[in-house]
Write an enzyme that holds these catalytic residues in place. Structure first.
Site, PDB file in Angstrom:
ATOM      1  N   HIS A 164       0.800  -1.393  -0.151  1.00  0.00           N
ATOM      2  CA  HIS A 164      -0.070  -0.142  -0.060  1.00  0.00           C
ATOM      3  C   HIS A 164       0.975   1.258  -0.143  1.00  0.00           C
ATOM      4  O   HIS A 164       0.560   2.261  -0.783  1.00  0.00           O
ATOM      5  CB  HIS A 164      -0.928   0.008   1.385  1.00  0.00           C
ATOM      6  CG  HIS A 164      -2.311   0.306   0.896  1.00  0.00           C
ATOM      7  ND1 HIS A 164      -3.420  -0.401   1.010  1.00  0.00           N
ATOM      8  CD2 HIS A 164      -2.858   1.700   0.838  1.00  0.00           C
ATOM      9  CE1 HIS A 164      -4.523   0.120   0.944  1.00  0.00           C
ATOM     10  NE2 HIS A 164      -4.016   1.470   0.759  1.00  0.00           N
ATOM     11  N   HIS A 175      -1.020  -2.487   9.196  1.00  0.00           N
ATOM     12  CA  HIS A 175       0.383  -2.670   8.647  1.00  0.00           C
ATOM     13  C   HIS A 175       1.281  -2.608  10.011  1.00  0.00           C
ATOM     14  O   HIS A 175       0.660  -1.551  10.950  1.00  0.00           O
ATOM     15  CB  HIS A 175       0.787  -1.938   7.624  1.00  0.00           C
ATOM     16  CG  HIS A 175       0.662  -2.635   6.458  1.00  0.00           C
ATOM     17  ND1 HIS A 175       1.361  -3.514   5.883  1.00  0.00           N
ATOM     18  CD2 HIS A 175      -0.232  -1.897   5.348  1.00  0.00           C
ATOM     19  CE1 HIS A 175       0.977  -3.945   4.652  1.00  0.00           C
ATOM     20  NE2 HIS A 175       0.008  -2.919   4.193  1.00  0.00           N
TER      21      HIS A 175
END
Length: 220
Positions: free
Chosen positions: A133, A176
């Protein structure tokens, strides 16, 4: 590539390797990951979640790539050249190959799926490290700044702010680890810094495509 760019490339690569080693060796970087994970930012500041859930889409490969290619397609049409599309395509291909390889090798699980407190959660079938991402946001918006003609500095600042905020947003959302994002920033920046080295490849591909489709060759 200038000496400054070469030095920045070397420093970025060293930083990337240090983060990778820090995770593999279960150092204080993993402790930092868990400190933020146990803090649960999305629970402490829940009002931010709807906004950041929307904003993080700017780093997703599909939506960001579509938006970028639409813009670059228009630029390519105006310039009568394929270079803008080729630079973006090669950059994203290089990013997917390099980041994908590390994801497969490390097999790290994300914070929401972590099983053992204090563990780096490696080699467990995950695909979270480094953050694709974040790396995608660096490359997609960074390439747009790289290809800019009149507003390159402004574009670079906007691209950097976008990539930084998207990386931090993934940490806030708990998708994350902090080290995923650090590695994602480094991985994306490595691709951007490599673009000057890939220009001969881009030029050769552009010439070949022009000849193949019978278009008039435009000097690079």
């Amino acid at each position: 590539m200038s000496r400054r760019q070469a030095a920045l490339l070397a420093v970025t690569l060293a930083g990337y390797l240090l983060v990778l080693a820090g995770v593999l060796l279960n150092t204080v970087l993993v402790d930092l990951d868990w400190s933020v994970r146990l803090l649960r930012p999305y629970e402490r500041w829940p009002r931010l979640e709807p906004l950041l859930d929307t904003w993080v889409v700017a780093g997703q490969r599909g939506p960001s790539a579509i938006a970028a290619f639409v813009w670059l397609g228009w630029r390519a049409h105006r310039l009568g050249r394929l270079r803008p599309l080729l630079v973006m395509g090669i950059a994203l291909l290089l990013l997917n190959v390099t980041v994908g390889a590390v994801k497969i090798v490390t097999g790290r699980l994300g914070p929401h799926y972590a099983q053992y407190v204090g563990s780096p959660e490696l080699f467990s079938g995950g695909t979270i490290f480094p953050s694709g991402h974040t790396a995608n946001a660096v490359v997609t918006w960074g390439v747009l700044a790289y290809l800019a003609v009149r507003w390159r500095r402004t574009g670079a600042v906007i691209a950097a702010a976008t990539a930084c905020s998207i990386g931090l947003t993934t940490v806030y959302l708990g998708t994350h680890w902090v080290t995923d994002v650090l590695a994602g920033w480094a991985a994306g920046l490595l691709v951007l810094l490599s673009l000057p080295l890939l220009e001969p490849l881009v030029a050769a591909a552009e010439q070949r495509l022009h000849r193949r489709f019978g278009r008039r060759h435009l000097p690079c």
